[in-house]
Design a protein around this motif. Structure first.
Motif, PDB file in Angstrom:
ATOM      1  N   SER A 117      -9.703  11.083  -8.201  1.00  0.00           N
ATOM      2  CA  SER A 117     -10.790  11.047  -7.152  1.00  0.00           C
ATOM      3  C   SER A 117     -11.241   9.416  -6.969  1.00  0.00           C
ATOM      4  CB  SER A 117     -11.940  11.660  -7.775  1.00  0.00           C
ATOM      5  OG  SER A 117     -12.634  11.212  -8.985  1.00  0.00           O
ATOM      6  N   GLU A 118     -10.755   8.465  -7.842  1.00  0.00           N
ATOM      7  CA  GLU A 118     -10.977   7.245  -7.825  1.00  0.00           C
ATOM      8  C   GLU A 118      -9.811   6.467  -7.089  1.00  0.00           C
ATOM      9  OE1 GLU A 118     -13.250   6.998 -12.214  1.00  0.00           O
ATOM     10  OE2 GLU A 118     -11.248   6.248 -11.985  1.00  0.00           O
ATOM     11  N   TRP A 119      -8.789   7.273  -6.679  1.00  0.00           N
ATOM     12  CA  TRP A 119      -7.822   6.199  -6.075  1.00  0.00           C
ATOM     13  C   TRP A 119      -7.746   6.490  -4.638  1.00  0.00           C
ATOM     14  CZ3 TRP A 119      -3.027   4.623  -8.541  1.00  0.00           C
ATOM     15  CH2 TRP A 119      -3.022   4.753 -10.096  1.00  0.00           C
ATOM     16  N   ASN A 120      -7.376   5.530  -3.823  1.00  0.00           N
ATOM     17  CA  ASN A 120      -7.199   5.545  -2.240  1.00  0.00           C
ATOM     18  C   ASN A 120      -6.024   6.261  -1.998  1.00  0.00           C
ATOM     19  OD1 ASN A 120      -9.514   4.134  -2.359  1.00  0.00           O
ATOM     20  ND2 ASN A 120      -8.346   2.251  -2.288  1.00  0.00           N
ATOM     21  N   SER A 121      -5.075   6.348  -2.608  1.00  0.00           N
ATOM     22  CA  SER A 121      -3.962   7.213  -2.409  1.00  0.00           C
ATOM     23  C   SER A 121      -3.428   8.068  -3.568  1.00  0.00           C
ATOM     24  CB  SER A 121      -2.508   6.454  -1.831  1.00  0.00           C
ATOM     25  OG  SER A 121      -2.312   5.507  -2.750  1.00  0.00           O
ATOM     26  N   PRO A 122      -2.883   9.480  -3.593  1.00  0.00           N
ATOM     27  CA  PRO A 122      -2.455   9.929  -4.723  1.00  0.00           C
ATOM     28  C   PRO A 122      -1.862   9.063  -5.670  1.00  0.00           C
ATOM     29  CG  PRO A 122      -1.899  11.327  -2.703  1.00  0.00           C
ATOM     30  CD  PRO A 122      -2.356   9.840  -2.555  1.00  0.00           C
ATOM     31  N   PRO A 123      -2.162   9.047  -6.854  1.00  0.00           N
ATOM     32  CA  PRO A 123      -1.818   8.151  -8.108  1.00  0.00           C
ATOM     33  C   PRO A 123      -0.354   8.790  -8.430  1.00  0.00           C
ATOM     34  CG  PRO A 123      -3.585   9.594  -9.143  1.00  0.00           C
ATOM     35  CD  PRO A 123      -3.523  10.031  -7.525  1.00  0.00           C
ATOM     36  N   LEU A 124       0.192   9.709  -8.208  1.00  0.00           N
ATOM     37  CA  LEU A 124       1.494  10.317  -8.554  1.00  0.00           C
ATOM     38  C   LEU A 124       2.422  10.186  -7.245  1.00  0.00           C
ATOM     39  CD1 LEU A 124       0.676  13.116 -10.962  1.00  0.00           C
ATOM     40  CD2 LEU A 124       1.058  10.769 -11.557  1.00  0.00           C
ATOM     41  N   GLU A 125       2.058   9.616  -6.310  1.00  0.00           N
ATOM     42  CA  GLU A 125       3.060   9.660  -4.975  1.00  0.00           C
ATOM     43  C   GLU A 125       3.617   8.430  -4.914  1.00  0.00           C
ATOM     44  OE1 GLU A 125       0.986  11.575  -1.191  1.00  0.00           O
ATOM     45  OE2 GLU A 125       1.468   9.478  -0.572  1.00  0.00           O
ATOM     46  N   GLY A 126       3.058   7.366  -5.306  1.00  0.00           N
ATOM     47  CA  GLY A 126       3.890   6.136  -5.082  1.00  0.00           C
ATOM     48  C   GLY A 126       3.856   5.615  -3.651  1.00  0.00           C
ATOM     49  N   ALA A 127       2.790   5.790  -2.869  1.00  0.00           N
ATOM     50  CA  ALA A 127       2.704   5.397  -1.285  1.00  0.00           C
ATOM     51  C   ALA A 127       3.020   3.826  -1.320  1.00  0.00           C
ATOM     52  CB  ALA A 127       1.104   5.871  -0.995  1.00  0.00           C
ATOM     53  N   ILE A 128       3.575   3.449  -0.288  1.00  0.00           N
ATOM     54  CA  ILE A 128       3.772   2.090   0.033  1.00  0.00           C
ATOM     55  C   ILE A 128       2.457   1.610   0.902  1.00  0.00           C
ATOM     56  CG2 ILE A 128       5.178   0.132   0.981  1.00  0.00           C
ATOM     57  CD1 ILE A 128       6.753   1.511  -1.185  1.00  0.00           C
ATOM     58  N   VAL A 129       1.812   0.691   0.495  1.00  0.00           N
ATOM     59  CA  VAL A 129       0.588   0.129   1.477  1.00  0.00           C
ATOM     60  C   VAL A 129       0.751  -1.124   1.611  1.00  0.00           C
ATOM     61  CG1 VAL A 129      -0.925   2.284   0.555  1.00  0.00           C
ATOM     62  CG2 VAL A 129      -1.015  -0.156  -0.754  1.00  0.00           C
ATOM     63  N   GLU A 130       0.178  -1.790   2.466  1.00  0.00           N
ATOM     64  CA  GLU A 130       0.162  -3.147   2.813  1.00  0.00           C
ATOM     65  C   GLU A 130      -1.156  -3.672   2.114  1.00  0.00           C
ATOM     66  OE1 GLU A 130       2.216  -4.696   4.718  1.00  0.00           O
ATOM     67  OE2 GLU A 130       1.120  -6.760   4.302  1.00  0.00           O
ATOM     68  N   ARG A 131      -0.902  -4.803   1.255  1.00  0.00           N
ATOM     69  CA  ARG A 131      -1.718  -5.352   0.419  1.00  0.00           C
ATOM     70  C   ARG A 131      -2.285  -6.626   0.985  1.00  0.00           C
ATOM     71  NH1 ARG A 131      -4.197  -4.425  -4.364  1.00  0.00           N
ATOM     72  NH2 ARG A 131      -4.863  -6.319  -5.516  1.00  0.00           N
ATOM     73  N   GLU A 132      -3.581  -6.861   1.521  1.00  0.00           N
ATOM     74  CA  GLU A 132      -4.227  -8.061   2.086  1.00  0.00           C
ATOM     75  C   GLU A 132      -3.491  -9.344   1.384  1.00  0.00           C
ATOM     76  OE1 GLU A 132      -5.820  -8.080   4.836  1.00  0.00           O
ATOM     77  OE2 GLU A 132      -6.075 -10.174   5.013  1.00  0.00           O
ATOM     78  N   GLY A 133      -2.771 -10.041   2.027  1.00  0.00           N
ATOM     79  CA  GLY A 133      -2.367 -11.451   1.631  1.00  0.00           C
ATOM     80  C   GLY A 133      -1.252 -11.555   0.361  1.00  0.00           C
ATOM     81  N   GLU A 134      -0.797 -10.080   0.003  1.00  0.00           N
ATOM     82  CA  GLU A 134       0.298 -10.095  -0.925  1.00  0.00           C
ATOM     83  C   GLU A 134       1.675  -9.363  -0.320  1.00  0.00           C
ATOM     84  OE1 GLU A 134       0.124 -10.617  -4.293  1.00  0.00           O
ATOM     85  OE2 GLU A 134      -2.342 -10.260  -4.708  1.00  0.00           O
ATOM     86  N   GLY A 135       1.477  -8.449   0.599  1.00  0.00           N
ATOM     87  CA  GLY A 135       2.573  -7.891   0.952  1.00  0.00           C
ATOM     88  C   GLY A 135       2.612  -6.431   0.881  1.00  0.00           C
ATOM     89  N   LYS A 136       3.697  -5.726   0.808  1.00  0.00           N
ATOM     90  CA  LYS A 136       3.911  -4.106   0.558  1.00  0.00           C
ATOM     91  C   LYS A 136       4.001  -3.957  -0.873  1.00  0.00           C
ATOM     92  CE  LYS A 136       5.952  -2.574   5.084  1.00  0.00           C
ATOM     93  NZ  LYS A 136       5.471  -3.895   5.975  1.00  0.00           N
ATOM     94  N   ALA A 137       2.997  -3.049  -1.215  1.00  0.00           N
ATOM     95  CA  ALA A 137       3.182  -2.744  -2.633  1.00  0.00           C
ATOM     96  C   ALA A 137       3.091  -1.263  -2.676  1.00  0.00           C
ATOM     97  CB  ALA A 137       1.787  -3.128  -3.228  1.00  0.00           C
ATOM     98  N   LEU A 138       3.747  -0.751  -3.834  1.00  0.00           N
ATOM     99  CA  LEU A 138       3.678   0.605  -4.115  1.00  0.00           C
ATOM    100  C   LEU A 138       2.752   1.041  -5.197  1.00  0.00           C
ATOM    101  CD1 LEU A 138       6.893   2.691  -4.997  1.00  0.00           C
ATOM    102  CD2 LEU A 138       4.894   2.714  -6.715  1.00  0.00           C
ATOM    103  N   VAL A 139       1.829   1.852  -4.822  1.00  0.00           N
ATOM    104  CA  VAL A 139       0.680   2.297  -5.539  1.00  0.00           C
ATOM    105  C   VAL A 139       0.846   3.519  -6.271  1.00  0.00           C
ATOM    106  CG1 VAL A 139      -1.698   3.025  -5.113  1.00  0.00           C
ATOM    107  CG2 VAL A 139      -0.735   1.423  -3.714  1.00  0.00           C
ATOM    108  N   GLY A 140       0.729   3.600  -7.553  1.00  0.00           N
ATOM    109  CA  GLY A 140       0.733   4.774  -8.480  1.00  0.00           C
ATOM    110  C   GLY A 140       0.525   4.322  -9.886  1.00  0.00           C
TER     111      GLY A 140
END
Lengths: 503, 503
Positions: A117-140
Motif C-alpha cells: 500500500s506504500e508503493w506507487n507500483s506493485p513491489p513484486l512487478e519490477g515496473a520500469i519508470v522514468e525517474r526525474e533527473g536519473e533515467g529509466k529505473a526498475l522499481v521493486g
C-alpha cells in the motif's frame, strides 16, 4: 578537537588514463553481447523480484534457495548446491575457469519486508519508470538491495562466456537468505567443510553493489562496524517478584516494578552523558583510528556538507556539540550501545493506572575492530550478573562482529585501478557505520579480504519504491549495461592485480 | 518488622442489635414503596446506562449533564443547575427538607470506555442475567461504577417522599462527568460560589457505592491516596540534539538518543532498589501511620489471606520479601512513583536498527496525607531542573491529592451505627491505595469529611460485563431493594448522629 586535513589522500582522484578496454580482451564483443542480452537480463531480474524470500516471515525460504542455485547454474557455475542450516538454507557454487586466481562472491537472495500500500507500483512487478533527473529505473523490492547488482554481475559472467571466452578468474559463490535478519545462520554455511575449503583458496570475497552517487563518483569501503541486536526483558516471566500481567498501579506500593528494574539495568549500560557505553571492559579491544583513517574521514567531510547531513538526519547538533569532522570520527570509531526501542505497560494516549507485568528494551551494539560478537555478548552478561540483574533476561537475536580489509589487498587494489583507468572519481571510506556480515569471511578462520563493489545506481533500500537504474540519462552514471561491463572489467583487473602478489 | 495485633479494634463487629427500623419512621411503608417502584427504578437505571458519558471520547458530555440534572429534579431536588467548566459540565442541585442537618452527595455521571466485542451482553442494554452463586444481576457499563448505587440512592429519596414524609436531612448534590479522567475540571464546579456556599453547610459529602463483599460484610474507608498522572517526553520535539523521527541506528555514534536521556532522567526518580521514590524532598510532608491505622491494617490482613492476595495479583513475593502485614502497611502508607508505561522507537517483535526520535514514559504518583498535588508536581519539576533535564518535557495529564476523614465524624459514625444496628459485619480500612477525588471536599477550603457509603454488591468496574446485583440469592447480601433501604436508613441515622454535635 579539530583535525588538520591531509593533502596526501587519494580520495576524489579522477585520473582518466588508460581505458579499461585495454585490459579486457574482446571488450567490444562482450559489450555487444551485454546489450543483446539486456531484455533477457531485465526479465530475469523481474522474475527474481517476483519471488521474494523474507526470512522474518518464513516466505519462500526453500524456494528462494533453489531459485538462487538455478541462477548460479544458468550463469555458468558448474556446481551449485543447497547448504542446509538451522534456519534458511544457503547456496554454494563454484565456477572453475582453469584460472590461476579464484575470487569469492557473496550474494544475499532475501529481501526486506514491504507493504504494497506504500508503493506507487506493485513491489513484486519490477515496473520500469522514468525517474526525474536519473533515467529509466526498475522499481521493486530487492531492486538495489541486492538483486539488481547481483543480476548485473551474473549477466557479466554470461556475456564473457557467450562471447566465447573463459572467465579470467575462478569463482566461489556463497549465498544466504537471512541477510535481512542479521545472518544468524550464515556462519553454518561458511563452516561447511567444502565451502570453507573452497573459500580459503580465494583472494577475498565481495558482494555486488550499486554504489555510484548522483554525480557519478564511486566509493571504496574498507570495512564496516559489526552489529548485534538483543533484547532485555524483565517481568512476571523472569521473576515472581513481578506481576504476570499489568495490574492496578496502586499495588506498586508493595510490588516491584519490572519497568523500574529495566530502567535500573539500562542505566548501568551507559554513562550519565547518555551515549558513552559503560559496560565493564567495553573499550578494551577497541583500536584507535590510524592517521590514514583520520585523513580519509576529513577528506570525506568535504564532499558531504555538514548542513546537508544535519538536515537529512533532522538534528541541529552532534553529540557534545562537537565539530563536524569529530562527529564523523565518532561515527567511524565509536562502538555504541543503542536503545532501538522501549515497551512496557500502557502505551496509548495519556495515562492508565497500571503496574506493568513486563518491560522490554530492544538494544543493539555496533562494534569496531578488534571487538568480537562473543566478547561483546560475554561482557554484557558479566556486567549484568556482577550487578545482580539475574532477573533481567538477555536474548541475543542476531548479529556479527566488525570487518576490515587492507587497502593493499588485491580486492581493493583492483577497485582503485579500475576507477582510475575508467576515470571514475572515487573516495575511500575507512569504515561504514552501518553493518554487513563481511566478518564471516574477514574473521577467523578465513581471514579474507571482504568488500562491496559495483557501479550503477539505485536507492530506497528497506523503503517503498526501491529502484535500480536501467538506462541512465547522465553519461557519468552507469545504467544496467555499463554496470554489467564494470563487473566484466573488474574480473580482468582482479586477475591482473592478483599476479602482483599480495592477497 | 512484624506487628502485634491489637485486640481493641472494631473491625468485624457483627452486633445484630436494635434493627434500623427502630430509627426509621414508617419503615415498612417506605420498604413497600421501594418494592412497588422496583421496575421503574430498574428501567430508569437501564435508560441511564443507555446514555454513556465518556469524557475521554467526548461522548454525551452536555447530554449526560442535562440527564443528570433531570434525574435530580425527578428525585425531589427543588433546584438543579448545570455548572459549566473548561471541560465537561457539572451539576449542582439542592433539596431543602427544612431539616436541621444538611448532607452532601457526590455523583459521577460518566463511565469508563468499553469494547462491546468483549462483553457477553450489550454493554448499554442493562440485561438482567443470573450470576452463579450471587443472584440476578444487571449487566452494563456503569452498572456498579457508579450508576447502580447512585440510582438506588435516588430511589431511596423518592420512596421516602412517596410515602408522604419529608427527608430527615437537606441535601446538596454535586455531580461531575470527568471522574474517569481524573476529575480535571471538577474543582471548578466546587469553586462556583453558590456550590461552595451550599457545601460549606453540609456535615460532609459521600458517594453512593455498592461495597458489600460476597460474605455480606461491609467496609468503612477513612480516606484514599491521591493520584497524579504525568508523562515525560524527550526527542526531536523537545531539543535539536535528537532526531525528529526514528533514524538509522548507526547514527547513535554521533547523535544523542532520546531513549537514553529518558532512562537517565527516570533513573534519578527512584532509588536503586527500584521502588523507593528519590525525588528531592519527596517524604517531607508524609505523615507516618498512627497506631490505630496499623491496628486496622493488621486486623484487615486476617480477613484477606496472603496466599489469596498473591494469587490474585500474580506475584510470589512482596517488595523486599517483606511479611504480609508490612506489605499492607506499605500499600496504605507509601507515596509511590510508578511507571505506567514506556514507549520509544521500535516496539514490534525482535529488533530494528533505529535510533528513536522520541521516547516517552507514562508515570503516576500516589500521594498520602499531607502531600498535595501542587507540592508533588513542583518537587518533580524542581528535581529535574536541578539535574539539568530541561529537555525532558513534563505533561501533567490529571490528578488530585489524598483525602482523609476522621473516624469520629458524623458521616463515619452514622455508618458504624447503621452497620451495628442491622448486624452487618464490617471492617475499617484506614486508607484506600486506590484513589477518588474526595480531596476536592476534604481539602481546603471546604475541609469536609468525605466518604463512600452503600450496601449491595457489584463488580467488573472498568472491565467487560460490569454488573450490579438486583436480586440476591444470599439473604446476607443486599439486592437493589435492600440497598435502597440502606440509604433510607442511613439518612435517618445521619440526622440522628448529627444531633450529637461533631461534624
Amino acid at each position: 578537537m579539530r583535525l588538520k586535513t591531509s593533502l596526501s589522500v587519494l580520495a576524489l582522484l579522477a585520473i582518466s588514463g588508460v581505458p579499461a578496454s585495454a585490459e579486457t580482451p574482446d571488450r567490444a564483443a562482450i559489450a555487444e553481447t551485454v546489450a543483446n542480452q539486456r531484455d533477457t537480463t531485465i526479465k530475469a531480474l523481474r522474475d527474481w523480484i517476483a519471488l521474494p524470500t523474507i526470512a522474518a516471515e518464513k516466505m519462500n525460504t526453500p524456494a528462494g534457495a533453489e531459485y538462487m542455485r538455478q541462477l548460479a547454474l544458468d550463469a555458468g557455475f558448474q556446481k551449485a548446491e543447497i547448504i542446509p542450516t538451522d534456519g534458511v538454507p544457503g547456496v554454494f557454487a563454484t565456477l572453475d575457469a582453469g584460472a590461476k586466481t579464484t575470487l569469492g562472491i557473496y550474494f544475499m537472495y532475501d529481501v526486506k519486508q514491504f507493504d504494497p500500500s506504500e508503493w506507487n507500483s506493485p513491489p513484486l512487478e519490477g515496473a520500469i519508470v522514468e525517474r526525474e533527473g536519473e533515467g529509466k529505473a526498475l522499481v521493486g523490492r530487492g531492486a538495489v538491495n541486492q538483486k539488481g547488482p547481483e543480476m548485473a554481475f551474473l549477466a557479466a559472467l554470461k556475456a564473457i562466456q557467450a562471447s566465447g571466452r573463459k572467465l579470467p578468474v575462478n569463482l566461489v559463490l556463497v549465498a544466504e537468505g537471512e541477510e535481512e535478519v542479521a545472518s544468524t545462520n550464515f556462519p553454518q554455511v561458511v563452516a561447511a567443510p567444502q565451502v570453507r575449503e573452497a573459500l580459503s583458496k580465494t583472494i577475498g570475497v565481495f558482494i555486488p553493489a550499486a554504489a555510484q552517487s548522483k554525480d557519478g563518483s564511486a566509493n571504496i569501503t574498507l570495512g564496516a562496524k559489526g552489529a548485534i541486536e538483543f533484547q532485555l526483558v524483565v517481568g512476571g516471566e523472569t521473576s515472581d517478584r513481578y506481576p504476570k500481567t499489568d495490574i492496578h498501579s496502586s499495588n506498586h506500593a508493595r510490588i516491584e516494578s519490572p519497568a523500574w528494574r529495566l530502567v535500573k539495568a539500562l542505566d548501568t549500560l551507559a554513562a550519565d552523558d547518555g551515549h558513552t557505553p559503560a559496560i565493564d571492559g567495553w573499550f578494551e579491544n577497541v583500536k584507535p583510528l590510524t592517521q590514514r583513517q583520520k585523513d580519509l574521514i576529513a577528506e570525506g567531510a568535504k564532499r558531504n556538507p555538514e548542513e546537508d547531513a544535519k538536515k537529512l538526519l533532522g538534528v541541529g547538533r552532534w553529540i557534545d556539540d562537537e565539530p563536524y569532522v569529530t562527529s564523523l570520527e565518532r561515527l567511524v570509531s565509536q562502538p555504541t550501545v543503542n536503545i532501538q526501542g522501549l515497551i512496557a505497560g500502557y502505551t496509548g494516549p495519556g495515562g492508565k493506572t497500571v503496574l506493568p507485568g513486563r518491560a522490554e528494551a530492544k538494544l543493539e551494539f555496533r562494534l569496531v575492530p578488534a571487538m568480537t560478537k562473543d566478547e561483546a555478548v560475554s561482557k554484557l552478561k558479566a556486567h549484568l550478573a556482577k550487578r545482580g540483574f539475574d532477573d533481567v533476561q538477555v536474548t541475543v537475536s542476531g548479529g556479527y562482529g566488525p570487518n576490515e580489509t587492507d587497502e593493499d589487498s588485491t580486492l581493493i587494489r583492483a577497485q582503485k585501478t579500475l576507477f582510475e583507468r575508467t576515470g571514475i572519481p572515487y573516495s575511500i571510506t575507512p569504515r561504514n557505520a552501518g553493518s554487513w556480515p563481511g566478518v564471516i569471511f574477514n574473521g577467523a578462520p578465513l581471514n579474507l579480504p571482504a568488500s562491496q563493489f559495483g557501479l550503477g545506481r539505485g536507492g530506497g533500500a528497506h523503503a517503498p519504491n526501491e529502484w535500480f537504474l536501467i538506462e541512465s540519462s547522465d553519461p557519468k552514471v552507469y545504467g544496467l549495461d555499463q554496470a554489467t561491463m564494470a563487473y566484466v572489467d573488474y574480473l580482468y583487473v582482479v586477475a591482473e592485480e592478483a599476479k602482483k602478489g599480495k592477497k
